[in-house]
Design a protein around this motif. Structure first.
Motif, short mmCIF file in Angstrom:
data_model
loop_
_atom_site.label_atom_id
_atom_site.label_comp_id
_atom_site.label_asym_id
_atom_site.label_seq_id
_atom_site.Cartn_x
_atom_site.Cartn_y
_atom_site.Cartn_z
N THR A 30 0.84 -1.19 0.00
CA THR A 30 0.00 0.00 0.00
C THR A 30 0.88 1.25 0.00
OG1 THR A 30 -0.12 -0.09 2.42
CG2 THR A 30 -1.90 -1.15 1.20
N GLU A 31 0.29 2.35 -0.38
CA GLU A 31 1.04 3.60 -0.48
C GLU A 31 1.15 4.28 0.87
OE1 GLU A 31 2.48 4.41 -3.21
OE2 GLU A 31 1.54 2.87 -4.45
N THR B 187 -4.35 3.79 -2.16
CA THR B 187 -3.93 2.65 -2.97
C THR B 187 -5.11 2.15 -3.79
OG1 THR B 187 -2.33 2.01 -1.26
CG2 THR B 187 -2.93 0.34 -2.90
N VAL C 222 2.42 -1.32 4.05
CA VAL C 222 3.43 -0.46 3.43
C VAL C 222 4.76 -1.20 3.37
CG1 VAL C 222 4.75 1.67 3.71
CG2 VAL C 222 2.28 1.67 4.12
#
Length: 469
Positions: free
Chosen positions: A360-361, A366, A406
């Protein structure tokens, strides 16, 4: 999200009528000439961006329901794959929903005892099949001619199957009005949790009140560890003391003081003269005692006590296979599979947790769906099942997990610690300047894991720009 309408055919099942449904799945009356009993189809809502617990709950219910038998659960008919249209086809049970009866509470004492005895009978047979329901509430109980029938096993736990929900999360799972104290603390293995929920239901039937209301926060749910509900007779002194004693014993925070088995609750409900009525505890402890209690440090888990069920003891050891499938199954994924097979061959009593990480960002949202609109999470889940298929493991020895994080290494380490993993198999990409500077997933896993680790590396030089896991 795919839409269905009456007349549609799903894997040979014709949808006839949509039934009242919750937020997790749609329910349809259905027909299929292969089955000689009335059917209902449960189709989960798997729209991209939705709660992934819907998928986990669907898979858990599919695994558990097909193993259950007897008059107190719906008969299992069939289920559909996540690759096509996921569904569970089961018996449609005719009867009265307990949720409709609760609206007329308080009920007569004899009626409360009768309904409670039917539910206790159903729980007795369920627990003997090594399953804890963990979401017992009026909405999940049908009173049929054959007795109480329990529905919705999406949160349930089978003692001999991987716990898909509990493996990925330690947050409370259950309905706030009925959830047991140990469930609030993340424990999902004790049949006594269902007895606590039964006590809450009996309380509601006898008084017309929910003992703890419907808290919406974790703090609100934790109040039941420290604050007992009002005794039922405070609402209605016509409730006999024996029934109050049964209800309050079901709802004891300390499991050593709660009923151990549903069969014992059933016996007491049918034989009021055998119920032991304890003296009532004084309510007023005094001002200074109350103030001292506020500042006293306590361990929440010490309040709920230890489980008396042997089913909470540690089971077979877990082997975790961490595989990078971001770009599909490649040569390294194949080597991780081979090493996993070797490890499992030497640990025949273990079961396998297949883990892949969906990155994930850090900043920003995301994407939940790919360019075709399909759920990325679901695609990865299907991919890891395909990756593990050559192992030919029975479904009671394997589970599949897509972790959203992340940092992949942290996700793997957290999963391993939370589930007491005994061994990790992880792949390592070829060395590069970037990996030497930032560190690789496999390096961090080896350095910080609390168990043994097998690192699989390809001899060929791979492209340097690809991220591990």
């Amino acid at each position: 999200m795919q839409r269905f309408e009456a007349g549609a055919v799903v894997d040979g099942f014709e949808l006839v009528e949509r039934l009242p449904s919750g937020g997790m799945a749609s329910l349809w009356r259905a027909t299929n000439p292969r089955y000689d009993f009335p059917l209902v189809l449960k189709i989960p809502f798997l729209d991209p961006g939705g709660d992934v617990s819907v998928i986990l709950g669907f898979e858990a219910e599919d695994l558990i329901l097909k193993r259950l038998s007897g008059p107190h659960v719906p008969r299992f008919a069939a289920s559909g794959s996540l690759v096509q249209i996921p569904y569970i086809a089961m018996e449609f049970v005719a009867g009265t929903r307990l949720a409709d009866i609760v609206g007329n509470a308080p009920l007569a004492v004899d009626e409360v005892a009768r309904i409670g005895a039917e539910i206790a009978t159903a729980l007795t047979t369920l627990h003997r099949q090594k399953v804890v329901h963990l979401d017992l509430k009026p909405e999940n109980i049908i009173l049929a001619k054959r007795g109480a029938v329990l529905l919705d096993f999406g949160l349930a736990r089978h003692a001999e199957l991987p716990d898909l929900l509990g493996a990925e999360s330690s947050v409370p799972m259950g309905t706030a009005a009925y959830i047991a104290p140990e469930q609030v603390l993340g424990e999902r293995s004790d049949p006594a949790s269902d007895l606590f929920a039964l006590g809450c239901i009996l309380y509601q039937l006898a008084t017309g009140e929910e003992p703890f209301g419907r808290p919406t926060t974790f703090v609100g749910m934790k109040r039941r560890l420290y604050h007992a509900p009002k005794p039922p007779r405070d609402f209605n002194d016509a409730i006999p003391r024996w029934l109050e004693a049964v209800i309050l014993r079901c709802m004891e925070v300390d499991r050593s003081r709660r009923y151990v088995e549903a069969a014992h609750v059933l016996s007491d409900l049918k034989n009021p003269d055998q119920v032991v009525i304890a003296g009532r505890k004084p309510q007023d402890e005094g001002l200074w005692a109350a103030i001292a209690k506020l500042f006293r440090k306590t361990d929440d888990r010490s309040l709920v006590g230890r489980s008396t069920s042997s089913r909470t003891h540690a089971g077979p050891s877990i082997v975790l296979a961490a595989v990078d499938l971001a770009n599909g199954s490649d040569a390294l994924a194949g080597e991780v599979l081979n090493e996993t097979a070797r490890v499992l061959a030497s640990r025949e009593d273990s079961w396998l947790a297949c883990v892949t990480v969906l990155k994930t960002e850090i900043i920003g949202e995301t994407p939940a769906a790919d360019e075709t609109g399909r759920s990325i999470y679901l695609k990865r889940l299907v991919a890891i099942k395909d990756w593990a298929r050559p192992l030919h493991l029975p479904e009671d020895r394997i589970s599949y997990h897509v972790l959203e994080a992340v940092n992949p290494a942290d996700a793997i380490l957290n999963y391993a610690e939370h589930n007491d993993v005994g061994h990790i198999v992880v792949g390592a990409r070829a060395s590069s300047a970037i990996r030497r500077h930032l560190g690789s997933v496999s390096t961090k896993v080896v350095a910080q894991a609390l168990c043994s680790v097998s690192v699989v590396r390809l001899k060929t030089v791979e492209e340097q720009g690809r991220q591990p896991l």
